[in-house]
Design an enzyme around this catalytic site. Structure first.
Site, PDB file in Angstrom:
ATOM      1  N   MET A  34       2.768  14.631   4.775  1.00 23.66           N
ATOM      2  CA  MET A  34       2.880  14.314   6.200  1.00 23.66           C
ATOM      3  C   MET A  34       2.845  15.566   7.083  1.00 23.66           C
ATOM      4  SD  MET A  34       2.722  11.189   5.698  1.00 23.66           S
ATOM      5  CE  MET A  34       3.076  10.281   7.199  1.00 23.66           C
ATOM      6  N   HIS A  47      -5.111   7.376   3.697  1.00 26.08           N
ATOM      7  CA  HIS A  47      -4.438   7.036   4.959  1.00 26.08           C
ATOM      8  C   HIS A  47      -4.322   5.509   5.059  1.00 26.08           C
ATOM      9  CE1 HIS A  47      -3.213   7.357   9.128  1.00 26.08           C
ATOM     10  NE2 HIS A  47      -4.035   6.354   9.377  1.00 26.08           N
TER      11      HIS A  47
HETATM   12  C1  GAR Z   1       0.717   6.139   1.573  1.00 21.83           C
HETATM   13  O1  GAR Z   1       0.725   4.787   1.927  1.00 21.83           O
HETATM   14  C2  GAR Z   1      -0.350   6.891   2.334  1.00 21.83           C
HETATM   15  O2  GAR Z   1      -1.420   6.077   2.709  1.00 21.83           O
HETATM   16  C3  GAR Z   1       0.394   7.401   3.530  1.00 21.83           C
HETATM   17  O3  GAR Z   1       1.663   7.708   3.078  1.00 21.83           O
HETATM   18  C4  GAR Z   1       2.006   6.820   2.023  1.00 21.83           C
HETATM   19  C5  GAR Z   1       2.653   7.616   0.928  1.00 21.83           C
HETATM   20  O4  GAR Z   1       3.226   6.786  -0.018  1.00 21.83           O
HETATM   21  N1  GAR Z   1      -0.260   8.523   4.087  1.00 21.83           N
HETATM   22  C6  GAR Z   1      -0.262   8.797   5.384  1.00 21.83           C
HETATM   23  O5  GAR Z   1       0.307   8.140   6.213  1.00 21.83           O
HETATM   24  C7  GAR Z   1      -1.052  10.045   5.753  1.00 21.83           C
HETATM   25  N2  GAR Z   1      -1.400  10.029   7.125  1.00 21.83           N
HETATM   26  P1  GAR Z   1       3.604   7.341  -1.447  1.00 21.83           P
HETATM   27  O6  GAR Z   1       4.423   8.616  -1.212  1.00 21.83           O
HETATM   28  O7  GAR Z   1       4.457   6.275  -2.042  1.00 21.83           O
HETATM   29  O8  GAR Z   1       2.350   7.600  -2.202  1.00 21.83           O
END
Ligand code: GAR
Length: 217
Positions: free
Chosen positions: A91, A110
């Site tokens: 992030m 994303h």
């Molecule tokens: C995921 O859903 C991904 O798409 C999102 O964060 C989540 C992480 O989940 N990414 C973003 O928002 C990037 N802009 P995780 O840590 O359980 O894989």
């Protein structure tokens, strides 16, 4: 030969776990050489340690300024000599220098159908807007936030029963299949960045390859 891949994450690491799972059972020919985070408490780092993968957290608060933090972060990353970066819930906005260093070799996932809904809180915003569709996108990382060349999307229909939690669960279940699949395209040498577009099997993608939820799950 397995593609040396570093995973960048800030949170739970469920995508990271899915990648590890596919790599462990031989469906994904990458070697995860490191997991790096900006947050020492990121659950994803523990997943890395449990899998015997080097895990490091470099919190920005321990550095004088953003610039020195990013220098340290990039240096640590380089020490693992990754061929590919997989951003999995990382992030932070990568600085231009890092985007350029890994141009065509860094992917991000994303939770939206980009170019729609870049940024945060996509589930809430999609529900508030009454959208019929939501999903996730894998794209190359460039200097433009959430706007690098689109590679592939998982698409699902928003139902009247969906709330933020259910939508997130459905999107993430798709992400867990989509991301390893795209990474395998990289491992196979099928996916590259040509100019400002993604190309699969030598053909530039004018739009992302779309998989429906039911095709993935
Ligand atoms: C995921 O859903 C991904 O798409 C999102 O964060 C989540 C992480 O989940 N990414 C973003 O928002 C990037 N802009 P995780 O840590 O359980 O894989």
């Amino acid at each position: 030969m397995s593609l040396r891949t570093a995973v960048l994450l800030s949170g739970t690491g469920s995508n990271f776990q899915a990648i590890l799972g596919q790599a462990a059972c031989g469906n994904l020919e990458i070697e995860v050489v490191a997991a790096l985070s900006d947050r020492p408490g990121a659950q994803g780092l523990q997943r890395a340690r449990d899998a015997g993968i080097p895990a490091a957290a470099l919190p920005p608060s321990e550095y004088q300024d953003r610039r020195s933090w990013w220098e340290a972060f990039a240096g640590r990353l380089r020490s693992f000599s990754p061929q590919v970066l997989a951003l999995a819930g990382f992030m932070r906005i990568l600085p231009a220098s890092l985007c350029d260093e890994y141009r065509g070799r860094a992917l991000n996932i994303h939770p939206s159908l980009l170019p729609g809904y870049p940024g945060l809180n996509t589930y809430r915003r999609v529900l508030e807007a009454g959208e019929a569709w939501h999903g996730a996108t894998v794209h190359f990382v460039t200097r433009d936030l959430d706007s690098g060349p689109l590679v592939a999307q998982a698409r699902l229909r928003v139902t009247a029963r969906d709330d933020e939690a259910s939508l997130k669960a459905r999107v993430q279940a798709c992400e867990h299949v989509l991301y390893p699949r795209v990474l395998q395209w990289m491992a196979d040498g099928r996916l590259e960045m040509v100019g400002s577009r993604a190309a699969l099997d030598g053909r530039e993608l004018l739009k992302p390859i779309v998989f429906e939820e039911k095709e993935l799950l």
